[in-house]
Design a protein around this motif. Structure first.
Motif, mmCIF file in Angstrom:
data_model
loop_
_atom_site.group_PDB
_atom_site.id
_atom_site.type_symbol
_atom_site.label_atom_id
_atom_site.label_comp_id
_atom_site.label_asym_id
_atom_site.label_seq_id
_atom_site.Cartn_x
_atom_site.Cartn_y
_atom_site.Cartn_z
ATOM 1 N N ILE A 70 0.834 -1.201 0.000
ATOM 2 C CA ILE A 70 0.000 0.000 0.000
ATOM 3 C C ILE A 70 0.873 1.257 0.000
ATOM 4 N N LEU A 71 1.975 1.226 0.722
ATOM 5 C CA LEU A 71 2.802 2.412 0.898
ATOM 6 C C LEU A 71 3.873 2.604 -0.179
ATOM 7 N N ALA A 72 4.321 1.524 -0.797
ATOM 8 C CA ALA A 72 5.424 1.608 -1.759
ATOM 9 C C ALA A 72 4.996 1.041 -3.112
ATOM 10 N N PRO A 73 5.601 1.506 -4.171
ATOM 11 C CA PRO A 73 5.257 1.003 -5.510
ATOM 12 C C PRO A 73 5.945 -0.327 -5.805
ATOM 13 N N VAL A 74 5.482 -1.396 -5.172
ATOM 14 C CA VAL A 74 6.127 -2.695 -5.339
ATOM 15 C C VAL A 74 5.749 -3.382 -6.650
ATOM 16 N N TYR A 75 4.972 -2.704 -7.483
ATOM 17 C CA TYR A 75 4.642 -3.242 -8.796
ATOM 18 C C TYR A 75 5.769 -3.015 -9.788
ATOM 19 N N ARG A 76 6.769 -2.274 -9.430
ATOM 20 C CA ARG A 76 7.883 -1.987 -10.327
ATOM 21 C C ARG A 76 8.778 -3.216 -10.480
ATOM 22 N N ALA A 77 9.401 -3.312 -11.643
ATOM 23 C CA ALA A 77 10.203 -4.492 -11.988
ATOM 24 C C ALA A 77 11.327 -4.736 -10.988
ATOM 25 N N GLU A 78 11.947 -3.669 -10.502
ATOM 26 C CA GLU A 78 13.069 -3.863 -9.588
ATOM 27 C C GLU A 78 12.631 -4.469 -8.263
ATOM 28 N N CYS A 79 11.451 -4.122 -7.805
ATOM 29 C CA CYS A 79 10.945 -4.685 -6.547
ATOM 30 C C CYS A 79 10.602 -6.162 -6.714
ATOM 31 N N ILE A 80 9.968 -6.487 -7.824
ATOM 32 C CA ILE A 80 9.630 -7.883 -8.089
ATOM 33 C C ILE A 80 10.907 -8.702 -8.253
ATOM 34 N N ALA A 81 11.865 -8.185 -9.023
ATOM 35 C CA ALA A 81 13.115 -8.907 -9.262
ATOM 36 C C ALA A 81 13.899 -9.115 -7.963
ATOM 37 N N GLY A 82 14.000 -8.100 -7.143
ATOM 38 C CA GLY A 82 14.729 -8.229 -5.886
ATOM 39 C C GLY A 82 14.082 -9.215 -4.942
ATOM 40 N N PHE A 83 12.760 -9.148 -4.818
ATOM 41 C CA PHE A 83 12.029 -10.053 -3.937
ATOM 42 C C PHE A 83 12.206 -11.500 -4.385
ATOM 43 N N VAL A 102 1.015 -11.049 -6.728
ATOM 44 C CA VAL A 102 -0.186 -10.725 -5.937
ATOM 45 C C VAL A 102 -0.015 -9.372 -5.261
ATOM 46 N N PHE A 103 1.124 -9.164 -4.622
ATOM 47 C CA PHE A 103 1.337 -7.906 -3.921
ATOM 48 C C PHE A 103 1.588 -6.748 -4.883
ATOM 49 N N ALA A 104 2.167 -7.030 -6.044
ATOM 50 C CA ALA A 104 2.331 -5.993 -7.065
ATOM 51 C C ALA A 104 0.968 -5.542 -7.573
ATOM 52 N N THR A 105 0.057 -6.482 -7.732
ATOM 53 C CA THR A 105 -1.303 -6.139 -8.169
ATOM 54 C C THR A 105 -2.007 -5.294 -7.123
ATOM 55 N N ILE A 106 -1.882 -5.676 -5.866
ATOM 56 C CA ILE A 106 -2.483 -4.883 -4.781
ATOM 57 C C ILE A 106 -1.901 -3.470 -4.801
ATOM 58 N N SER A 107 -0.595 -3.365 -4.927
ATOM 59 C CA SER A 107 0.067 -2.066 -4.939
ATOM 60 C C SER A 107 -0.401 -1.206 -6.106
ATOM 61 N N ALA A 108 -0.478 -1.788 -7.286
ATOM 62 C CA ALA A 108 -0.897 -1.032 -8.470
ATOM 63 C C ALA A 108 -2.349 -0.593 -8.360
ATOM 64 N N VAL A 109 -3.221 -1.469 -7.884
ATOM 65 C CA VAL A 109 -4.634 -1.114 -7.749
ATOM 66 C C VAL A 109 -4.806 0.016 -6.745
ATOM 67 N N VAL A 110 -4.116 -0.087 -5.615
ATOM 68 C CA VAL A 110 -4.229 0.963 -4.596
ATOM 69 C C VAL A 110 -3.678 2.285 -5.117
ATOM 70 N N ARG A 111 -2.490 2.253 -5.703
ATOM 71 C CA ARG A 111 -1.856 3.498 -6.137
ATOM 72 C C ARG A 111 -2.575 4.144 -7.311
ATOM 73 N N PHE A 112 -2.862 3.360 -8.351
ATOM 74 C CA PHE A 112 -3.510 3.940 -9.528
ATOM 75 C C PHE A 112 -5.008 4.123 -9.308
ATOM 76 N N GLY A 113 -5.615 3.222 -8.544
ATOM 77 C CA GLY A 113 -7.042 3.354 -8.231
ATOM 78 C C GLY A 113 -7.305 4.568 -7.362
ATOM 79 N N ALA A 114 -6.468 4.779 -6.357
ATOM 80 C CA ALA A 114 -6.637 5.943 -5.485
ATOM 81 C C ALA A 114 -6.437 7.232 -6.263
#
Length: 125
Positions: A70-83, A102-114
């Motif tokens: 919710i707080l960070a843009p974990v939908y970005r490629a670098e976050c997914i790759a690092g995780f 799953v968490f990238a989708t939650i992050s994107a929906v919250v950030r772009f939806g909000a």
């Protein structure tokens, strides 16, 4: 059970996505490196906690991913790759990718939806 050979496909694909993002940004910027390192450390902490049997730590870190998403843009490629890279030794390349998506989708929906909702409800100036 998901076969480990799928990791031979997913891990290079994740690396390719990260490389394409870095190329689009003009190189591995400070933000890209930071996202990659922090996500790697987070994934490594989760995998290490699981491997050592510290289920309380693993569960706390897993549930903490909701707040992080919710707080960070974990939908970005670098976050997914690092995780995924941080967890790949313990869980292979597929299961961490599924969790990350799953968490990238939650992050994107919250950030772009909000952002979309905010644009609709704020008064026009």
């Amino acid at each position: 059970a998901i076969s480990n050979w799928l990791g031979l496909l997913t891990l290079p694909a994740i690396g390719l996505a990260l490389g394409m993002r870095a190329r689009r940004l003009g190189g591995y910027t400070r933000a890209v490196r930071a996202g990659l390192i922090v996500a790697f450390l987070y994934g490594t902490a989760m995998a290490t906690g699981f491997k050592l049997g510290a289920m309380g730590l693993t569960q706390t870190l897993f549930l903490g991913l909701f707040a992080v998403a919710i707080l960070a843009p974990v939908y970005r490629a670098e976050c997914i790759a690092g995780f995924v890279a941080g967890m790949a030794f313990t869980f292979g390349g597929v299961l961490p990718l599924l969790v990350a998506l799953v968490f990238a989708t939650i992050s994107a929906v919250v950030r772009f939806g909000a952002r979309a909702v905010w644009r609709r409800v704020r008064p026009a100036t």
